[in-house]
Design a protein around this motif. Sequence first.
Motif, short mmCIF file in Angstrom:
data_model
loop_
_atom_site.label_atom_id
_atom_site.label_comp_id
_atom_site.label_asym_id
_atom_site.label_seq_id
_atom_site.Cartn_x
_atom_site.Cartn_y
_atom_site.Cartn_z
N GLY A 285 -4.52 -7.44 5.30
CA GLY A 285 -5.33 -6.54 4.60
C GLY A 285 -6.47 -6.02 5.37
O GLY A 285 -6.66 -6.50 6.57
N GLN A 286 -6.71 -4.91 4.89
CA GLN A 286 -8.12 -4.38 5.59
C GLN A 286 -8.92 -4.18 4.73
O GLN A 286 -8.97 -3.78 3.52
N HIS A 287 -10.35 -4.16 5.29
CA HIS A 287 -11.47 -3.84 4.48
C HIS A 287 -12.25 -2.79 5.16
O HIS A 287 -12.18 -2.61 6.44
N LYS A 288 -12.95 -1.95 4.14
CA LYS A 288 -13.55 -0.84 4.79
C LYS A 288 -15.15 -1.40 4.88
O LYS A 288 -15.60 -1.96 3.95
N ILE A 289 -15.95 -1.36 6.03
CA ILE A 289 -17.41 -1.73 6.22
C ILE A 289 -18.05 -0.36 6.94
O ILE A 289 -17.21 0.46 7.60
N THR A 290 -19.28 -0.23 6.65
CA THR A 290 -20.03 0.79 7.19
C THR A 290 -20.97 0.20 8.26
O THR A 290 -21.88 -0.78 7.68
N ILE A 291 -21.06 0.65 9.46
CA ILE A 291 -22.09 0.18 10.28
C ILE A 291 -22.61 1.30 10.78
O ILE A 291 -22.23 2.07 11.36
N SER A 292 -24.07 1.73 10.57
CA SER A 292 -24.98 2.38 11.10
C SER A 292 -24.08 3.64 10.80
O SER A 292 -24.34 4.85 11.43
N GLY A 293 -23.68 3.94 9.38
CA GLY A 293 -23.28 5.22 8.96
C GLY A 293 -21.80 5.39 9.36
O GLY A 293 -21.29 6.53 8.92
N VAL A 294 -21.02 4.64 10.05
CA VAL A 294 -19.73 4.78 10.77
C VAL A 294 -19.13 4.04 9.83
O VAL A 294 -19.19 2.76 9.80
N VAL A 295 -17.82 4.49 9.17
CA VAL A 295 -17.02 3.62 8.39
C VAL A 295 -15.69 3.01 9.48
O VAL A 295 -15.15 3.94 10.09
N PHE A 296 -15.68 1.86 9.13
CA PHE A 296 -14.50 1.07 10.03
C PHE A 296 -13.70 0.53 9.20
O PHE A 296 -13.96 0.02 7.79
N TYR A 297 -12.40 0.46 9.65
CA TYR A 297 -11.45 -0.45 8.86
C TYR A 297 -11.22 -1.66 9.55
O TYR A 297 -10.81 -1.70 10.97
N PHE B 157 -31.89 -12.53 15.07
CA PHE B 157 -32.40 -12.88 16.37
C PHE B 157 -33.35 -11.56 16.48
O PHE B 157 -34.42 -11.52 17.49
N ARG B 158 -32.89 -10.39 16.50
CA ARG B 158 -33.49 -9.21 16.95
C ARG B 158 -33.90 -8.17 15.82
O ARG B 158 -33.50 -7.13 15.63
N LYS B 159 -34.77 -8.84 15.30
CA LYS B 159 -35.28 -7.86 13.87
C LYS B 159 -36.31 -6.80 14.44
O LYS B 159 -36.47 -5.72 13.75
N ASP B 160 -36.74 -7.00 15.85
CA ASP B 160 -37.64 -5.80 16.23
C ASP B 160 -36.97 -4.57 16.60
O ASP B 160 -37.58 -3.55 16.88
N MET B 161 -35.68 -4.63 16.86
CA MET B 161 -34.72 -3.54 17.03
C MET B 161 -33.41 -3.29 16.53
O MET B 161 -32.70 -4.64 16.20
N PRO B 162 -33.29 -2.19 15.90
CA PRO B 162 -31.84 -2.20 15.36
C PRO B 162 -30.67 -1.99 16.29
O PRO B 162 -30.71 -1.46 17.18
N LEU B 163 -29.53 -2.97 15.84
CA LEU B 163 -28.56 -3.09 16.97
C LEU B 163 -27.49 -2.42 16.18
O LEU B 163 -26.22 -2.38 16.96
N ASP B 164 -27.55 -1.98 15.13
CA ASP B 164 -26.34 -1.45 14.51
C ASP B 164 -25.63 -0.33 15.06
O ASP B 164 -24.46 -0.21 15.20
N GLU B 165 -26.37 0.49 15.67
CA GLU B 165 -26.06 1.54 16.27
C GLU B 165 -25.13 1.31 17.67
O GLU B 165 -24.16 2.01 17.98
N ARG B 166 -25.67 0.37 18.47
CA ARG B 166 -24.82 -0.16 19.62
C ARG B 166 -23.79 -0.70 19.24
O ARG B 166 -22.72 -0.63 19.84
N LEU C 231 -18.62 -9.93 10.59
CA LEU C 231 -19.98 -9.85 9.94
C LEU C 231 -20.80 -11.15 10.30
O LEU C 231 -21.95 -10.82 10.33
N ASN C 232 -20.38 -12.30 10.71
CA ASN C 232 -21.25 -13.12 11.24
C ASN C 232 -21.89 -13.00 12.36
O ASN C 232 -22.91 -13.22 12.60
N HIS C 233 -21.16 -12.37 13.29
CA HIS C 233 -21.78 -11.90 14.46
C HIS C 233 -22.77 -10.72 14.34
O HIS C 233 -23.72 -10.88 14.75
N LEU C 234 -22.72 -9.84 13.31
CA LEU C 234 -23.56 -8.81 13.27
C LEU C 234 -24.92 -9.66 12.41
O LEU C 234 -26.07 -9.31 12.95
N ALA C 235 -24.48 -10.52 11.57
CA ALA C 235 -25.76 -11.08 11.03
C ALA C 235 -26.52 -12.09 11.99
O ALA C 235 -27.90 -11.93 11.98
N ALA C 236 -25.69 -12.55 12.91
CA ALA C 236 -26.49 -13.36 14.01
C ALA C 236 -27.35 -12.51 14.93
O ALA C 236 -28.58 -12.85 15.28
#
Length: 90
Positions: free
Chosen positions: A14-26, A45-54, A36-41
């Motif tokens: 099965g596939q899920h649709k998620i959005t990271i920094s405005g980009v849709v991924f399946y 730790f890096r609340k001072d800089m947004p990592l979603d774009e990277r 999702l666990n990796h993104l949350a971790a």
Amino acid sequence: MFTQPTLYLGAMNGQHKITISGVVFYVEDCCQKQLLNHLAAMNNFRKDMPLDERVAEVLLDELKAVGKDVISGVEVEHLIQRTKHLRQPD
């Protein structure tokens, strides 16, 4: 009148649709939680800089390199290897 859709259980993940920094991924079922666990971790730790774009950039590059549209476990593992240093505090 209407036909019932045919279910292909076990034939495809099965596939899920998620959005990271405005980009849709399946993302496949089998690796969604790991991603999702990796993104949350990383964000914990890096609340001072947004990592979603990277992360979105790395995933787009990975999908483009292999010519796929869906993120699988292989792409998640590559993402983790490339960004694992961002999960640790300075």
